[in-house]
Design a protein around this motif. Sequence first.
Motif, short mmCIF file in Angstrom:
data_model
loop_
_atom_site.label_atom_id
_atom_site.label_comp_id
_atom_site.label_asym_id
_atom_site.label_seq_id
_atom_site.Cartn_x
_atom_site.Cartn_y
_atom_site.Cartn_z
N ILE A 177 0.83 -1.20 0.00
CA ILE A 177 0.00 0.00 0.00
C ILE A 177 0.87 1.25 0.00
N VAL A 178 1.93 1.23 0.80
CA VAL A 178 2.86 2.36 0.84
C VAL A 178 3.51 2.55 -0.53
N ALA A 179 3.88 1.45 -1.18
CA ALA A 179 4.51 1.54 -2.50
C ALA A 179 3.56 2.18 -3.51
N LEU A 180 2.29 1.78 -3.49
CA LEU A 180 1.32 2.41 -4.38
C LEU A 180 1.20 3.90 -4.10
N ALA A 181 1.19 4.26 -2.82
CA ALA A 181 1.09 5.67 -2.45
C ALA A 181 2.28 6.46 -3.00
N ILE A 182 3.48 5.91 -2.86
CA ILE A 182 4.67 6.61 -3.33
C ILE A 182 4.65 6.72 -4.86
N ILE A 183 4.22 5.66 -5.54
CA ILE A 183 4.15 5.70 -7.00
C ILE A 183 3.19 6.79 -7.46
N PHE A 184 1.98 6.80 -6.89
CA PHE A 184 1.02 7.83 -7.25
C PHE A 184 1.58 9.22 -6.97
N ASP A 185 2.23 9.38 -5.82
CA ASP A 185 2.76 10.69 -5.43
C ASP A 185 3.83 11.17 -6.39
N ARG A 186 4.81 10.32 -6.67
CA ARG A 186 5.92 10.75 -7.52
C ARG A 186 5.46 11.03 -8.95
N VAL A 187 4.59 10.18 -9.47
CA VAL A 187 4.14 10.36 -10.86
C VAL A 187 3.29 11.62 -10.98
N SER A 188 2.37 11.83 -10.05
CA SER A 188 1.51 13.01 -10.13
C SER A 188 2.30 14.29 -9.96
N GLN A 189 3.30 14.28 -9.07
CA GLN A 189 4.13 15.47 -8.88
C GLN A 189 4.95 15.77 -10.14
N SER A 190 5.49 14.74 -10.75
CA SER A 190 6.27 14.94 -11.98
C SER A 190 5.40 15.48 -13.10
N TRP A 191 4.20 14.92 -13.21
CA TRP A 191 3.29 15.41 -14.25
C TRP A 191 2.88 16.85 -13.98
N ALA A 192 2.66 17.21 -12.72
CA ALA A 192 2.25 18.58 -12.37
C ALA A 192 3.34 19.58 -12.74
N LYS A 193 4.60 19.22 -12.47
CA LYS A 193 5.70 20.13 -12.81
C LYS A 193 5.78 20.35 -14.31
N ARG A 194 5.63 19.28 -15.08
CA ARG A 194 5.68 19.42 -16.54
C ARG A 194 4.49 20.23 -17.04
N ALA A 195 3.32 20.00 -16.47
CA ALA A 195 2.12 20.74 -16.89
C ALA A 195 2.27 22.22 -16.56
N GLN A 196 2.86 22.54 -15.40
CA GLN A 196 3.05 23.93 -15.02
C GLN A 196 4.03 24.63 -15.97
N GLN A 197 5.13 23.94 -16.31
CA GLN A 197 6.09 24.52 -17.24
C GLN A 197 5.46 24.77 -18.60
N TYR A 198 4.67 23.82 -19.07
CA TYR A 198 4.02 23.99 -20.37
C TYR A 198 3.02 25.13 -20.31
N GLY A 199 2.24 25.18 -19.19
CA GLY A 199 1.26 26.26 -19.05
C GLY A 199 1.94 27.63 -18.98
N GLY A 200 3.10 27.69 -18.30
CA GLY A 200 3.81 28.96 -18.22
C GLY A 200 4.32 29.40 -19.58
N GLN A 201 4.83 28.45 -20.40
CA GLN A 201 5.29 28.78 -21.73
C GLN A 201 4.14 29.28 -22.60
N GLN A 202 2.99 28.61 -22.49
CA GLN A 202 1.83 29.04 -23.27
C GLN A 202 1.38 30.43 -22.85
N PHE A 203 1.43 30.71 -21.56
CA PHE A 203 1.00 32.03 -21.08
C PHE A 203 1.93 33.13 -21.58
N GLU A 204 3.28 32.85 -21.59
CA GLU A 204 4.22 33.83 -22.05
C GLU A 204 4.05 34.12 -23.52
#
Length: 299
Positions: free
Chosen positions: A271-298
């Motif tokens: 269960i802990v492993a699933l939690a860590i997987i979800f956490d790391r993947v979602s955080q990585s995706w959020a960072k990439r989405a924010q960078q893309y959104g910032g580029q689009q805004f600029e």
Amino acid sequence: MSESTWWNRFPQMEREQLVSIRKTLDGLYRDFSREHGDSIEALFDPLLDFLVWFEQLLTGSPWWLVLGVIAGIVFLASRSMKLTSAVTVVLLLIGYFGMWQDTMRTLSMITVCTLLAIVLGIPVGVAMALSDRVRKLVTPLLDVMQTMPAFVYLIPVVMLLGIGKIPGLIAVIIYAIPPVIRLTCLGIRLVDKEVLEASRAFGATRWQRLVGVQLPLSMPTIMAGINQTIMMALAMVVIASMIGVKGLGQPVLKAITNQYFTLGLLNGLAIVALAIIFDRVSQSWAKRAQQYGGQQFEQ
């Protein structure tokens, strides 16, 4: 002062009235469950069919195919071979210790719960951010949902829908959805006012400001809420197993009942492993989405 002493201080008539009110409320809900339980349960049949199909897809497909798809999703979301390799190794270890089927059942339940929490929670959080009236109305409900003991959610749900996947899913969503609502509201409200003024100066409509500016800039906060929702959903897995939800929670419950230390430890670590997987993947995706959104805004 003990409960019995406190209770005995009430006059006999008042105690009888309180007991009568409790019996009346119990009877009303019991009658409501008997009369409308089947029709309400029928409303959830499409969701149950999808949940069963998704679970059978994960448990019935070859393990190497499921592992490959998960690894591909992790890589597309994170663009990190290091994270993808780590997830692959963790899932291989889960399979090696004989927890693959239960892990896939839990994964299917958590995935569906998280998606529903996102679909239901983010619009509510946006409405709270844009309207003080909605925020004042919803905030007390969120307070109750977050402070109510998890076991209490099971009582009305089981009385209304019995035991099985849907009651467990509803209980998990009720328990886990408040963080994504609160942090969506908070993230949108924390967007810099000067950025909003700049978007207004460029002629952006309210909808364009929300979709093109506020949501992308608040994505890290929203993803933090989604992470918390996932963690709370995983924490509810063991409790949901008490009403028939199969997965990693049932071996943990069995280990608690029979004092099987190793069984409980291994499934708890899964269960802990699933939690860590979800956490790391979602955080990585959020960072990439924010960078893309910032580029689009600029641009």
